[in-house]
Each structure stands twice: as C-alpha cells, then as structure tokens.
Write a protein that holds these residues in place. Structure first.
Motif, short mmCIF file in Angstrom:
data_model
loop_
_atom_site.label_atom_id
_atom_site.label_comp_id
_atom_site.label_asym_id
_atom_site.label_seq_id
_atom_site.Cartn_x
_atom_site.Cartn_y
_atom_site.Cartn_z
N UNK A 3 18.29 14.64 -41.59
CA UNK A 3 17.61 14.02 -40.45
C UNK A 3 16.62 12.98 -40.93
N UNK A 4 16.10 13.18 -42.11
CA UNK A 4 15.10 12.27 -42.68
C UNK A 4 15.66 11.62 -43.94
N UNK A 5 15.27 10.39 -44.19
CA UNK A 5 15.70 9.71 -45.41
C UNK A 5 17.10 9.13 -45.29
N UNK A 6 17.74 8.97 -46.43
CA UNK A 6 19.06 8.34 -46.47
C UNK A 6 20.11 9.23 -45.82
N UNK A 7 21.05 8.60 -45.13
CA UNK A 7 22.11 9.34 -44.44
C UNK A 7 23.23 9.68 -45.42
N UNK A 8 22.89 10.39 -46.47
CA UNK A 8 23.85 10.77 -47.50
C UNK A 8 24.19 12.25 -47.30
N UNK A 56 24.73 11.07 -31.26
CA UNK A 56 23.53 11.90 -31.09
C UNK A 56 22.83 12.09 -32.43
N UNK A 57 23.60 12.28 -33.48
CA UNK A 57 23.01 12.41 -34.82
C UNK A 57 22.30 11.13 -35.21
N UNK A 58 22.93 9.98 -34.96
CA UNK A 58 22.31 8.69 -35.29
C UNK A 58 21.03 8.48 -34.49
N UNK A 59 21.05 8.83 -33.20
CA UNK A 59 19.86 8.66 -32.36
C UNK A 59 18.73 9.58 -32.82
N UNK A 60 19.08 10.80 -33.22
CA UNK A 60 18.06 11.74 -33.69
C UNK A 60 17.40 11.21 -34.97
N UNK A 61 18.21 10.68 -35.88
CA UNK A 61 17.65 10.12 -37.11
C UNK A 61 16.73 8.94 -36.80
N UNK A 62 17.11 8.13 -35.83
CA UNK A 62 16.29 6.98 -35.46
C UNK A 62 14.94 7.41 -34.90
N UNK A 63 14.94 8.40 -34.02
CA UNK A 63 13.68 8.89 -33.45
C UNK A 63 12.83 9.56 -34.53
N UNK A 64 13.47 10.31 -35.42
CA UNK A 64 12.72 10.98 -36.49
C UNK A 64 12.04 9.95 -37.40
N UNK A 65 12.70 8.84 -37.65
CA UNK A 65 12.14 7.81 -38.53
C UNK A 65 10.90 7.15 -37.94
N UNK A 66 10.72 7.27 -36.62
CA UNK A 66 9.56 6.65 -35.97
C UNK A 66 8.41 7.62 -35.74
N UNK A 80 15.35 12.91 -26.84
CA UNK A 80 13.90 12.89 -27.05
C UNK A 80 13.35 14.31 -27.16
N UNK A 81 13.88 15.22 -26.34
CA UNK A 81 13.44 16.62 -26.41
C UNK A 81 13.87 17.25 -27.73
N UNK A 82 15.05 16.91 -28.19
CA UNK A 82 15.52 17.44 -29.47
C UNK A 82 14.64 16.93 -30.60
N UNK A 83 14.25 15.67 -30.52
CA UNK A 83 13.35 15.11 -31.53
C UNK A 83 11.98 15.79 -31.50
N UNK A 84 11.54 16.20 -30.31
CA UNK A 84 10.27 16.92 -30.19
C UNK A 84 10.35 18.27 -30.88
N UNK A 85 11.50 18.93 -30.79
CA UNK A 85 11.67 20.20 -31.48
C UNK A 85 11.60 19.98 -32.99
N UNK A 87 6.90 13.35 -39.10
CA UNK A 87 8.16 13.62 -39.79
C UNK A 87 8.30 12.79 -41.06
N UNK A 88 7.87 11.55 -41.01
CA UNK A 88 8.03 10.69 -42.19
C UNK A 88 7.13 11.11 -43.34
N UNK A 89 6.09 11.89 -43.05
CA UNK A 89 5.17 12.31 -44.12
C UNK A 89 5.39 13.75 -44.56
N UNK A 90 6.34 14.44 -43.96
CA UNK A 90 6.55 15.85 -44.28
C UNK A 90 7.60 16.02 -45.38
N UNK A 91 7.58 17.18 -46.02
CA UNK A 91 8.61 17.51 -47.00
C UNK A 91 9.64 18.47 -46.41
N UNK A 92 9.64 18.60 -45.09
CA UNK A 92 10.61 19.43 -44.39
C UNK A 92 12.03 18.98 -44.74
N UNK A 93 12.89 19.96 -45.05
CA UNK A 93 14.30 19.66 -45.29
C UNK A 93 15.10 20.05 -44.06
#
Length: 314
Positions: A296-301, A254-264, A192-197, A268-274
C-alpha cells in the motif's frame, strides 16, 4: 491443530470441533466447515450428520442462503451452544451472540468472506507444511489508541481478524510465528473510508500511551511508555487487505486508488507499517507466500505475505 476429545455436551469429537469453530467465527457455512474440519473426507455427509446433531440438541441453528441456484446452510450457535463451549474454557469468551436476524442481515456476506480468507490460509498451510488451523484467527478484536489528528478522543481499531500463522522453513529448520491484521473489503465502503481504516492502523502503530510521572516530578509533567501494541505483540502485525465482491479490473482500480490516497496521508508516509493488498481469488489460487500482495505504501512491487520486495526477500 489438535482438539480435545471431551466436552460438556457428550458429543463426538467432530461435533465439538464444529461447535468451537462456529463459536469463534460466529457464522460458518457447511462447505467452509467441511474444508476446515474434515478435509480428509471426500464428501461432507459425516460432518452434516454431526452438525444436525448439534441442531437436534439445541446447540446450533441454521439459516439458508441461495448460491449458484442451490441453498447452502449457514450455522450459528444458540445461547445454549455458546454457554456449552464457554464452559470448557478452551477459547477466549466472546460476548457477541448471533441471532436469526443477524445471520440473515447485511453482515452475513462480510462474516462469511472473513471466514473464507482464513480458510485460504488454512488450506495453504496444509499444502506447504506450515501451521494454521481453524481457530488460529480471531474476528473483531478491539485495539484502543489515540490519534493526534483527533485530540481528546478515545478510539478503537477493530480488525476483521487477527490471524496467527507458523511459517516453517524445512531446510533451515526454522519456525517463525507471523501475526497478521486482516481486513476484508467487499467493495461496500467508499475508497476514502478504506483509506481511513489504513490511517487508523498507522495511528495505532505509532501510538505510545503516556502516564503521569512519579512522585517528585514537576506538576503536569508526563513520561512516555512503550508503544501500546507491544503489550500484545512481540512484533507489530503485518496488515493484509483482501478484496472481493467485484470484477478483477474494478478491484485493481481500487488498489491503485487506495495507494494514491495513502501516498497523500502524512501519517502513512511517515510510518513503518507494513501493509499489502490482494484479492481473495489470488490468495486462494496462489497462496500467501507467492508475490500476490501490492504494498500500500512505497513502490508497487509485488511481495508475498512477508511484505518484503522479492529482491530483498531473495
């Protein structure tokens, strides 16, 4: 990258390079220094002699840590050493000073992991014919911003490092300066702290400071200016998150959990941050320009450090 041959201490070139690297990165191991400064030497004896000269002249000190059953020396500059580097004026001055307590403290491993991440970029730049040297990343540079989610607060974003890398396309004869925000996660903080960063990076990306309107404008009216980051960067730096300190399976979760938190997170969902995340092992083994980063955002490709899907990059 080139280094000066002269300095205030009367030391040799390698000793001066070592002092600059230690000043910039605060705490560096002998092995890391060898790979950064004298990779053309098979063994590190010459570098060790130069480092011991720094210590003998009171410019540097060491602490030891046990690794793989052996003691490894970690180097840091004394106040005298820091002033000597600053007197040359080649590096931005840093108010931070290392101490024996800090060198042995809880931030030791994180500082070394950040150097290890920068070292991976340096080594792959050498292999690929790109440019990235021992001084091409700066640790912990503050970026100030405000966040609509925390009205009235003056906030600061402090990346573990800001790294500059010149990518050279030999066929197209094209050179591109890439700037990265680097975050090193040793699995010491909660997800959760990592997602806050991550949220803080998106908020800084979208932050546009405001200033009072000119004379004659309506009372209280404010006009927007350019985004804050444009005063520092021509293009917003890509964010690379590098994970270490746990097994591959745990880091993948941890990567999967970070992506999940970012998607919520609406910010983050409205930014163009790469932003992309990988592990230090993958970075060291394959280099930044292989598809080792999970967006971290979008498709896990998987993508490389350009943070574009491979189909798009191709």
């Amino acid at each position: 990258m080139p280094y000066p041959h002269t300095g205030p201490t009367g030391l040799g070139q390698v000793a001066q390079q070592a002092a600059q690297v230690i000043y910039q990165h605060r705490l560096v191991s002998t092995r890391q220094m060898h790979q950064l400064i004298t990779p053309h030497h098979t063994r590190a004896e010459y570098l060790r002699r130069q480092l011991h000269t720094l210590r003998a002249t009171g410019l540097a000190e060491t602490v030891g840590r046990r690794i793989s059953g052996q003691t490894e020396l970690l180097w840091w500059l004394t106040e005298k050493g820091a002033r000597a580097v600053e007197s040359v004026g080649l590096l931005p001055q840093r108010p931070y000073r290392m101490s024996p307590e800090a060198a042995l403290g809880p931030l030791q491993e994180h500082t070394l992991a950040t150097v290890e991440t920068g070292l991976a970029f340096v080594e792959w730049a050498r292999r690929l014919g790109h440019e990235c040297g021992p001084l091409d990343w700066s640790p912990e540079t503050a970026h100030y911003y405000r966040d609509d989610a925390r009205p009235g607060e003056d906030l600061s974003l402090i990346p573990d490092a800001v790294l500059n890398y010149v990518h050279t396309n030999q066929q197209a004869k094209q050179r591109t300066l890439l700037t990265y925000f680097i975050e090193v996660d040793r699995t010491q903080m909660t997800i959760a702290r990592l997602a806050q960063k991550l949220h803080a990076y998106a908020a800084y990306h979208d932050f546009t400071p405001q200033q009072a309107a000119g004379r004659g404008a309506k009372s209280g009216r404010r006009v927007t200016t350019t985004p804050a980051w444009r005063y520092r960067y021509p293009v917003f730096p890509r964010l690379l998150m590098v994970l270490t300190g746990a097994s591959d399976s745990r880091l993948n979760r941890r990567i999967a959990d970070l992506r999940s938190l970012a998607a919520s997170d609406p910010t983050l969902t409205s930014t163009t941050l790469r932003a992309g995340v990988t592990t230090i092992v993958q970075l060291q083994r394959h280099g930044p320009f292989q598809p080792i980063f999970t967006p971290v955002l979008g498709r896990a490709e998987l993508a490389d450090a350009w943070l574009q899907p491979q189909a798009v990059a191709a």
